[in-house]
Design an enzyme around this catalytic site. Structure first.
Site, PDB file in Angstrom:
ATOM      1  N   ARG A 166      31.905  44.614  44.635  1.00  0.00           N
ATOM      2  CA  ARG A 166      31.427  44.737  43.246  1.00  0.00           C
ATOM      3  C   ARG A 166      30.305  45.763  43.119  1.00  0.00           C
ATOM      4  NH1 ARG A 166      35.325  42.168  43.336  1.00  0.00           N
ATOM      5  NH2 ARG A 166      35.775  40.193  42.286  1.00  0.00           N
ATOM      6  N   SER A 239      33.449  36.493  35.720  1.00  0.00           N
ATOM      7  CA  SER A 239      32.465  35.930  36.659  1.00  0.00           C
ATOM      8  C   SER A 239      31.077  36.443  36.299  1.00  0.00           C
ATOM      9  CB  SER A 239      32.784  36.371  38.085  1.00  0.00           C
ATOM     10  OG  SER A 239      34.083  35.973  38.422  1.00  0.00           O
ATOM     11  N   GLU A 335      26.577  39.677  37.761  1.00  0.00           N
ATOM     12  CA  GLU A 335      27.627  40.698  37.915  1.00  0.00           C
ATOM     13  C   GLU A 335      27.710  41.656  36.715  1.00  0.00           C
ATOM     14  OE1 GLU A 335      31.543  39.560  39.699  1.00  0.00           O
ATOM     15  OE2 GLU A 335      32.340  40.638  37.981  1.00  0.00           O
TER      16      GLU A 335
HETATM   17  C1  LIG Z   1      38.011  37.159  31.394  1.00  0.00           C
HETATM   18  C2  LIG Z   1      37.489  38.197  32.340  1.00  0.00           C
HETATM   19  C3  LIG Z   1      37.978  38.246  33.632  1.00  0.00           C
HETATM   20  C4  LIG Z   1      37.495  39.206  34.530  1.00  0.00           C
HETATM   21  N1  LIG Z   1      38.008  39.229  35.798  1.00  0.00           N
HETATM   22  C5  LIG Z   1      37.561  40.151  36.691  1.00  0.00           C
HETATM   23  C6  LIG Z   1      38.088  40.190  38.017  1.00  0.00           C
HETATM   24  O1  LIG Z   1      38.961  39.415  38.380  1.00  0.00           O
HETATM   25  N2  LIG Z   1      37.588  41.114  38.865  1.00  0.00           N
HETATM   26  C7  LIG Z   1      36.635  42.010  38.484  1.00  0.00           C
HETATM   27  O2  LIG Z   1      36.238  42.846  39.330  1.00  0.00           O
HETATM   28  N3  LIG Z   1      36.137  42.017  37.233  1.00  0.00           N
HETATM   29  C8  LIG Z   1      36.568  41.114  36.327  1.00  0.00           C
HETATM   30  N4  LIG Z   1      36.049  41.092  35.057  1.00  0.00           N
HETATM   31  C9  LIG Z   1      35.011  42.053  34.676  1.00  0.00           C
HETATM   32  C10 LIG Z   1      35.566  43.315  33.949  1.00  0.00           C
HETATM   33  O3  LIG Z   1      36.817  43.081  33.403  1.00  0.00           O
HETATM   34  C11 LIG Z   1      35.650  44.534  34.873  1.00  0.00           C
HETATM   35  O4  LIG Z   1      34.403  44.796  35.470  1.00  0.00           O
HETATM   36  C12 LIG Z   1      36.109  45.794  34.138  1.00  0.00           C
HETATM   37  O5  LIG Z   1      36.331  46.841  35.058  1.00  0.00           O
HETATM   38  C13 LIG Z   1      35.121  46.272  33.082  1.00  0.00           C
HETATM   39  O6  LIG Z   1      35.761  47.287  32.326  1.00  0.00           O
HETATM   40  P1  LIG Z   1      35.264  47.673  30.886  1.00  0.00           P
HETATM   41  O7  LIG Z   1      36.032  48.881  30.461  1.00  0.00           O
HETATM   42  O8  LIG Z   1      35.326  46.505  29.977  1.00  0.00           O
HETATM   43  O9  LIG Z   1      33.751  48.071  31.190  1.00  0.00           O
HETATM   44  P2  LIG Z   1      32.480  47.898  30.254  1.00  0.00           P
HETATM   45  O10 LIG Z   1      32.081  46.470  30.209  1.00  0.00           O
HETATM   46  O11 LIG Z   1      32.673  48.594  28.958  1.00  0.00           O
HETATM   47  O12 LIG Z   1      31.401  48.696  31.113  1.00  0.00           O
HETATM   48  C14 LIG Z   1      30.964  48.205  32.364  1.00  0.00           C
HETATM   49  C15 LIG Z   1      29.995  49.223  32.960  1.00  0.00           C
HETATM   50  O13 LIG Z   1      30.689  50.425  33.260  1.00  0.00           O
HETATM   51  C16 LIG Z   1      30.123  51.533  32.556  1.00  0.00           C
HETATM   52  N5  LIG Z   1      31.236  52.409  32.167  1.00  0.00           N
HETATM   53  C17 LIG Z   1      32.261  52.122  31.336  1.00  0.00           C
HETATM   54  N6  LIG Z   1      33.110  53.170  31.270  1.00  0.00           N
HETATM   55  C18 LIG Z   1      32.607  54.133  32.085  1.00  0.00           C
HETATM   56  C19 LIG Z   1      33.028  55.459  32.437  1.00  0.00           C
HETATM   57  N7  LIG Z   1      34.151  56.008  31.950  1.00  0.00           N
HETATM   58  N8  LIG Z   1      32.249  56.169  33.302  1.00  0.00           N
HETATM   59  C20 LIG Z   1      31.119  55.628  33.828  1.00  0.00           C
HETATM   60  N9  LIG Z   1      30.667  54.402  33.533  1.00  0.00           N
HETATM   61  C21 LIG Z   1      31.417  53.652  32.664  1.00  0.00           C
HETATM   62  C22 LIG Z   1      29.393  50.914  31.375  1.00  0.00           C
HETATM   63  O14 LIG Z   1      28.353  51.748  30.911  1.00  0.00           O
HETATM   64  C23 LIG Z   1      28.878  49.625  32.000  1.00  0.00           C
HETATM   65  O15 LIG Z   1      27.713  49.885  32.747  1.00  0.00           O
HETATM   66  C24 LIG Z   1      36.512  40.141  34.129  1.00  0.00           C
HETATM   67  C25 LIG Z   1      36.024  40.091  32.807  1.00  0.00           C
HETATM   68  C26 LIG Z   1      36.513  39.128  31.921  1.00  0.00           C
HETATM   69  C27 LIG Z   1      35.989  39.110  30.513  1.00  0.00           C
END
Ligand SMILES: Cc1cc2nc3c(=O)[nH]c(=O)nc-3n(C[C@H](O)[C@H](O)[C@H](O)COP(=O)(O)OP(=O)(O)OC[C@H]3O[C@@H](n4cnc5c(N)ncnc54)[C@H](O)[C@@H]3O)c2cc1C
Length: 341
Positions: A166, A239, A335
């Protein structure tokens, strides 16, 4: 500038926790040109920049100052094929789960265990997403990122991204890189990863002879739906805490007191503990406090019952961290990213 900048934009529908905070300014970018224009505007005006993907790994702690850039570039393609594998490339704004489905439709294998993780492809390397025994770094080839220090687009390979559990370069140097597109190397023949016990059990129960990545993806989706609340029904960020890594000595001492404690030896000699188990043992599972709480089925997930503020989420998280530290001597690290405030 082509893309429209909206002032005081409510982000409630743009984060899966469903927290209503506003972005001082919000702009949606669909390509590199719009992104560069947005960054240059922010530089001229001296606005801080926040990147927003699917908002599924963040807690909004207050209004987000400056310019929030929603990454919405789309497109995915095969860039190279060999007998054994294929190199695919997707734009940062691609929806992760849709990309998994597209790869399976094309007969590419490797992403099935990562099915149904919310969010965008561009954010996947940020915390090296992982689930059911597979991490993004296992299939990662390289990415293109705009380095805000130099203004240049650079290509970063797996080593350069410094992936860990992570964690990655992008968490270690927040704000420096904007990930534009990501390349993944996938297999053209099934390579099932069934090390995770509930997944293995579900697979065996089907009695199928041949490995089938599509079926594995469906099983992963089924297990996830049974364990994790759907953000569309109950706001959450998945998480809330990372699984802590402790020394062998610490794990041994804990196991003496709690012989049933789940623990997983790591390659580097440390022991990974299950944060959800620690929180549940401490009695927090199902705990409600106003609009926030700990999910009744999964102690690792904090939830928004409606109208929660980031400060309430963080207060609950802080109390859980303190209690777990007091009982077990283990530090729980959050996280999701804390944004705004
Ligand atoms: C129900 C649920 C289940 C989940 N299960 C998992 C799992 O099994 N495993 C896991 O690892 N995660 C899990 N997650 C967490 C999440 O889905 C992941 O971390 C996902 O990759 C976040 O993507 P996002 O586009 O929503 O990022 P965001 O929440 O929009 O951003 C996260 C971070 O990344 C940065 N960011 C976004 N886009 C970019 C870009 N293009 N360049 C640079 N930085 C950027 C943002 O500024 C922020 O700091 C879960 C979340 C939920 C709600």
């Amino acid at each position: 500038m082509g893309a429209v900048v909206v002032s005081r934009a409510d982000l409630r529908l743009l984060n899966t926790f469903g927290i209503s905070e506003y972005a001082e300014r919000l702009v949606t970018v669909e390509n590199d040109i719009q992104l560069r224009e947005a960054l240059s505007l922010a530089r001229q005006q001296d606005w801080p920049v926040t990147l927003l993907g699917g908002g599924s790994n963040m807690v909004l702690a207050g209004p987000v100052p400056g310019l929030t850039i929603a990454m919405r570039s789309r497109g995915r393609r095969v860039v190279e094929r060999t007998a054994d594998n294929v190199l695919i490339e997707g734009e940062a704004g691609e929806n992760w789960h849709q990309l998994v489905g597209w790869s399976l439709d094309h007969g590419f294998h490797g992403l099935e265990n990562l099915s149904l993780i919310p969010g965008t492809l561009g954010a996947a390397p940020v915390q090296n997403i992982g689930a059911y025994g597979v991490e993004l770094c296992d299939v990662f080839d390289s990415l293109d990122a705009l380095d805000r220090h130099t203004g240049e687009v650079c290509r970063l390979d797996r080593a350069a991204c410094r992936f860990a559990y992570r964690d990655s370069l992008f968490k270690q140097q927040p704000g420096r890189f904007v990930i534009l597109r990501v390349r993944l190397r996938l297999a053209t023949r099934p390579q099932p990863r069934l090390g995770y016990a509930p997944l293995a059990a579900a697979w065996q129960a089907l009695g199928l002879q041949r490995p089938d990545s599509r079926v594995i993806s469906e099983l992963v989706c089924r297990i996830r739906r049974s364990k994790l609340p759907d953000p569309a029904q109950l706001g959450n960020a998945g998480s809330f805490f990372k699984n802590p890594l402790v020394s062998v000595e610490r794990a041994t001492a804990l196991l003496a007191a709690w012989p049933g404690m789940p623990h997983y030896p790591q390659d580097d000699g440390s022991i990974k503990l299950a944060a959800g188990w620690l929180i549940e043992q401490a009695g927090w599972k199902g705990h409600c406090r106003g609009s926030v709480g700990v999910h009744c089925e999964q102690a690792l997930v904090l939830v928004n019952f409606g109208g929660a503020r980031g400060a309430e989420v963080m207060a609950l998280a802080g109390d859980i961290q303190q209690d777990v530290a007091r009982r077990f001597g283990v530090t729980l690290e959050m996280e999701p990213q804390l944004i705004g405030g």
